[in-house]
Scaffold this motif. Structure first.
Motif, PDB file in Angstrom:
ATOM      1  N   SER A 140      69.897  61.918 -21.977  1.00  0.00           N
ATOM      2  CA  SER A 140      71.021  62.708 -21.476  1.00  0.00           C
ATOM      3  C   SER A 140      71.484  62.209 -20.110  1.00  0.00           C
ATOM      4  O   SER A 140      72.680  62.225 -19.805  1.00  0.00           O
ATOM      5  CB  SER A 140      70.640  64.190 -21.399  1.00  0.00           C
ATOM      6  N   TYR A 141      70.522  61.733 -19.295  1.00  0.00           N
ATOM      7  CA  TYR A 141      70.900  61.164 -17.998  1.00  0.00           C
ATOM      8  C   TYR A 141      71.605  59.834 -18.196  1.00  0.00           C
ATOM      9  O   TYR A 141      72.647  59.555 -17.571  1.00  0.00           O
ATOM     10  CB  TYR A 141      69.665  60.978 -17.112  1.00  0.00           C
ATOM     11  N   GLU A 142      71.071  59.009 -19.058  1.00  0.00           N
ATOM     12  CA  GLU A 142      71.636  57.688 -19.288  1.00  0.00           C
ATOM     13  C   GLU A 142      73.048  57.760 -19.872  1.00  0.00           C
ATOM     14  O   GLU A 142      73.853  56.849 -19.688  1.00  0.00           O
ATOM     15  CB  GLU A 142      70.731  56.884 -20.235  1.00  0.00           C
ATOM     16  N   THR A 143      73.347  58.864 -20.589  1.00  0.00           N
ATOM     17  CA  THR A 143      74.662  58.968 -21.234  1.00  0.00           C
ATOM     18  C   THR A 143      75.642  59.865 -20.475  1.00  0.00           C
ATOM     19  O   THR A 143      76.739  60.116 -20.979  1.00  0.00           O
ATOM     20  CB  THR A 143      74.507  59.487 -22.678  1.00  0.00           C
ATOM     21  N   HIS A 178      76.833  64.289 -28.559  1.00  0.00           N
ATOM     22  CA  HIS A 178      77.305  65.664 -28.439  1.00  0.00           C
ATOM     23  C   HIS A 178      78.388  65.764 -27.367  1.00  0.00           C
ATOM     24  O   HIS A 178      78.379  65.008 -26.384  1.00  0.00           O
ATOM     25  CB  HIS A 178      76.154  66.603 -28.074  1.00  0.00           C
ATOM     26  N   LYS A 179      79.295  66.709 -27.562  1.00  0.00           N
ATOM     27  CA  LYS A 179      80.321  66.998 -26.570  1.00  0.00           C
ATOM     28  C   LYS A 179      79.787  68.092 -25.655  1.00  0.00           C
ATOM     29  O   LYS A 179      79.502  69.208 -26.111  1.00  0.00           O
ATOM     30  CB  LYS A 179      81.617  67.447 -27.252  1.00  0.00           C
ATOM     31  N   VAL A 180      79.651  67.781 -24.377  1.00  0.00           N
ATOM     32  CA  VAL A 180      79.063  68.717 -23.416  1.00  0.00           C
ATOM     33  C   VAL A 180      80.069  69.011 -22.314  1.00  0.00           C
ATOM     34  O   VAL A 180      80.658  68.091 -21.741  1.00  0.00           O
ATOM     35  CB  VAL A 180      77.767  68.133 -22.812  1.00  0.00           C
ATOM     36  N   LYS A 187      84.042  71.831 -10.450  1.00  0.00           N
ATOM     37  CA  LYS A 187      85.099  71.578 -11.427  1.00  0.00           C
ATOM     38  C   LYS A 187      84.498  71.381 -12.820  1.00  0.00           C
ATOM     39  O   LYS A 187      83.407  70.839 -12.965  1.00  0.00           O
ATOM     40  CB  LYS A 187      85.905  70.337 -11.041  1.00  0.00           C
ATOM     41  N   ARG A 188      85.244  71.825 -13.827  1.00  0.00           N
ATOM     42  CA  ARG A 188      84.807  71.608 -15.210  1.00  0.00           C
ATOM     43  C   ARG A 188      84.995  70.146 -15.578  1.00  0.00           C
ATOM     44  O   ARG A 188      86.018  69.541 -15.258  1.00  0.00           O
ATOM     45  CB  ARG A 188      85.601  72.481 -16.180  1.00  0.00           C
ATOM     46  N   LYS A 189      84.021  69.616 -16.288  1.00  0.00           N
ATOM     47  CA  LYS A 189      84.086  68.213 -16.711  1.00  0.00           C
ATOM     48  C   LYS A 189      83.572  68.118 -18.139  1.00  0.00           C
ATOM     49  O   LYS A 189      82.509  68.662 -18.469  1.00  0.00           O
ATOM     50  CB  LYS A 189      83.241  67.350 -15.779  1.00  0.00           C
ATOM     51  N   THR A 190      84.334  67.450 -18.989  1.00  0.00           N
ATOM     52  CA  THR A 190      83.941  67.265 -20.381  1.00  0.00           C
ATOM     53  C   THR A 190      83.307  65.889 -20.548  1.00  0.00           C
ATOM     54  O   THR A 190      83.906  64.871 -20.173  1.00  0.00           O
ATOM     55  CB  THR A 190      85.154  67.400 -21.319  1.00  0.00           C
ATOM     56  N   LEU A 191      82.116  65.879 -21.109  1.00  0.00           N
ATOM     57  CA  LEU A 191      81.378  64.630 -21.333  1.00  0.00           C
ATOM     58  C   LEU A 191      81.206  64.422 -22.838  1.00  0.00           C
ATOM     59  O   LEU A 191      80.735  65.324 -23.543  1.00  0.00           O
ATOM     60  CB  LEU A 191      80.011  64.691 -20.659  1.00  0.00           C
ATOM     61  N   ASN A 192      81.593  63.275 -23.321  1.00  0.00           N
ATOM     62  CA  ASN A 192      81.476  62.963 -24.746  1.00  0.00           C
ATOM     63  C   ASN A 192      80.289  62.028 -25.007  1.00  0.00           C
ATOM     64  O   ASN A 192      79.866  61.279 -24.124  1.00  0.00           O
ATOM     65  CB  ASN A 192      82.764  62.322 -25.255  1.00  0.00           C
ATOM     66  N   ASP A 193      79.782  62.099 -26.215  1.00  0.00           N
ATOM     67  CA  ASP A 193      78.682  61.233 -26.657  1.00  0.00           C
ATOM     68  C   ASP A 193      77.460  61.332 -25.746  1.00  0.00           C
ATOM     69  O   ASP A 193      76.911  60.324 -25.291  1.00  0.00           O
ATOM     70  CB  ASP A 193      79.156  59.778 -26.740  1.00  0.00           C
ATOM     71  N   ILE A 194      77.051  62.564 -25.473  1.00  0.00           N
ATOM     72  CA  ILE A 194      75.799  62.805 -24.739  1.00  0.00           C
ATOM     73  C   ILE A 194      74.664  62.888 -25.763  1.00  0.00           C
ATOM     74  O   ILE A 194      74.752  63.618 -26.749  1.00  0.00           O
ATOM     75  CB  ILE A 194      75.868  64.107 -23.922  1.00  0.00           C
ATOM     76  N   PHE A 195      73.609  62.139 -25.508  1.00  0.00           N
ATOM     77  CA  PHE A 195      72.448  62.151 -26.393  1.00  0.00           C
ATOM     78  C   PHE A 195      71.285  62.864 -25.700  1.00  0.00           C
ATOM     79  O   PHE A 195      71.102  62.727 -24.486  1.00  0.00           O
ATOM     80  CB  PHE A 195      72.034  60.719 -26.753  1.00  0.00           C
ATOM     81  N   PHE A 196      70.519  63.614 -26.465  1.00  0.00           N
ATOM     82  CA  PHE A 196      69.356  64.318 -25.928  1.00  0.00           C
ATOM     83  C   PHE A 196      68.098  63.768 -26.588  1.00  0.00           C
ATOM     84  O   PHE A 196      67.860  63.972 -27.775  1.00  0.00           O
ATOM     85  CB  PHE A 196      69.470  65.830 -26.181  1.00  0.00           C
TER      86      PHE A 196
END
Length: 354
Positions: A140-143, A178-180, A187-196
């Motif tokens: 999750s950190y790397e992505t 995942h979309k997080v 501020k709101r920030k959308t992160l795509n392709d987050i892996f856990f």
């Protein structure tokens, strides 16, 4: 012993619900014929004014009987002759008391914790090297996730507390993007392709930690409210799965299953404190579930009666009592059928050990 505790808890939840109807009916001037704690044969009964107060043999619920609930009545203090807003308050009051009980249980639960968890990230799985750098095992950190990010949603599922995180991560069966949505630097920030994924030996899906706050009146109230929202959210998701067919019929559970689940929480605990913690958790979850379910616009439930009040509000005149009664009777027959099916499932699971 566990079964007895479970039945008493279930009885408490239903009695609290009926007390909500009772106290609001009294305050609204509606005549209450009987308020009963428990069901079945009477053990004790006392008449005080116009109301009978009963204690009955089976501690599995209770009821509040009001004058003229299901028929036209000439008594000016009957339920149907009360002002519309008073009737609506009385109908909502049962679920409201379930929510109050849930909040109280959750406040006790949070007070039993060492610290109050939040949904703000602090720390990722990793290792500090001799040169001061950090090798992260956390995908999750790397992505894209970072320290201090406050988690808002994952794949569109709102996150109120760590309970939501556990619910989400329990449903992750494969390592996919995942979309997080997070709150970063205000501020709101959308992160795509987050892996856990924790790539350390023995690691799992959860590869980060969260901020814990010291217990104060404010953090306890805030933490309790967050868990309340999570439980309500999870109940809503479960109802959605049931309505859309995503929940298998074998997973439907009734009173026997509820009592069994509560009873199981009294077994195999490391300490009495651990057992109490689990029982409080289950009580909070079930009472919130009961409150939400009763507000659904299903005939025979409080929500169904409330729907007829809303129809009356729009039409400016009530639906004929006999017509409304037929609808509620049909709803009760349907609910009774569902209850029989759920009880069959519960007993089948007990027999098969499933």
């Amino acid at each position: 012993m566990g079964i007895i505790i479970a039945i008493l808890i279930f009885g408490l939840i239903v009695t609290v619900h009926e007390f909500g109807h009772f106290i609001c009916a009294k305050l609204s001037g509606i005549k209450v014929l009987e308020f009963s704690v428990g069901m079945g044969p009477k053990l004790l009964q006392k008449q005080k004014g116009e109301t009978k107060y009963s204690l009955r043999a089976l501690p599995v619920g209770g009821y509040c009987a009001m004058e003229g609930e299901d028929s036209t009545n000439s008594d000016p203090r009957s339920f149907r002759n009360a002002k519309l807003w008073k009737r609506m308050i009385v109908l909502v009051a049962g679920a409201a008391m379930n929510f109050v009980l849930g909040i109280v249980m959750l406040m006790i639960l949070v007070c039993m914790m060492d610290q109050v968890p939040t949904t703000t990230i602090k720390g990722f799985s990793g290792q500090r090297n001799d040169d001061g750098t950090v090798t992260y095992y956390a995908e999750s950190y790397e992505t894209g996730l970072r320290h201090g990010d406050k988690l808002i949603s994952i794949d569109g599922t709102r996150i109120y507390s760590t309970l939501d995180l556990n619910y989400i991560f329990d449903s992750i069966t494969s390592n996919e993007g995942h979309k997080v949505v997070v709150k970063r630097d205000g501020k709101r920030k959308t992160l795509n392709d987050i892996f856990f994924e924790d790539k350390a030996e023995g690691g799992g899906v959860i590869d980060f930690g969260v901020v814990y706050k010291d217990k104060t009146p404010l953090t306890v109230i805030k933490g309790s409210g967050d868990i309340f929202m999570s439980m309500s959210h999870i109940v809503g998701l479960s109802l959605k799965q049931m309505l859309t067919g995503q929940l298998h019929k074998e997973d439907v559970s009734g009173p026997v299953g509820v009592v069994t689940a509560i009873s199981e929480q009294t077994k195999n605990n490391e300490s009495i404190v651990d057992a109490i913690y689990k029982l409080i958790y289950m009580t909070a979850l079930i009472t919130i579930n009961v409150g939400i379910f009763n507000l659904l616009p299903i005939p025979g439930l409080d929500g169904g009666r409330l729907l007829f009040c809303l129809i009356e509000l729009v039409r400016r005149k009530p639906v004929k009592p006999e017509h409304e009664g037929y609808v509620h009777l049909a709803g009760m027959v349907l609910l009774f059928g569902v209850m029989i099916f759920a009880t069959y499932n519960d007993i089948a699971r007990l027999i098969t050990g499933g």
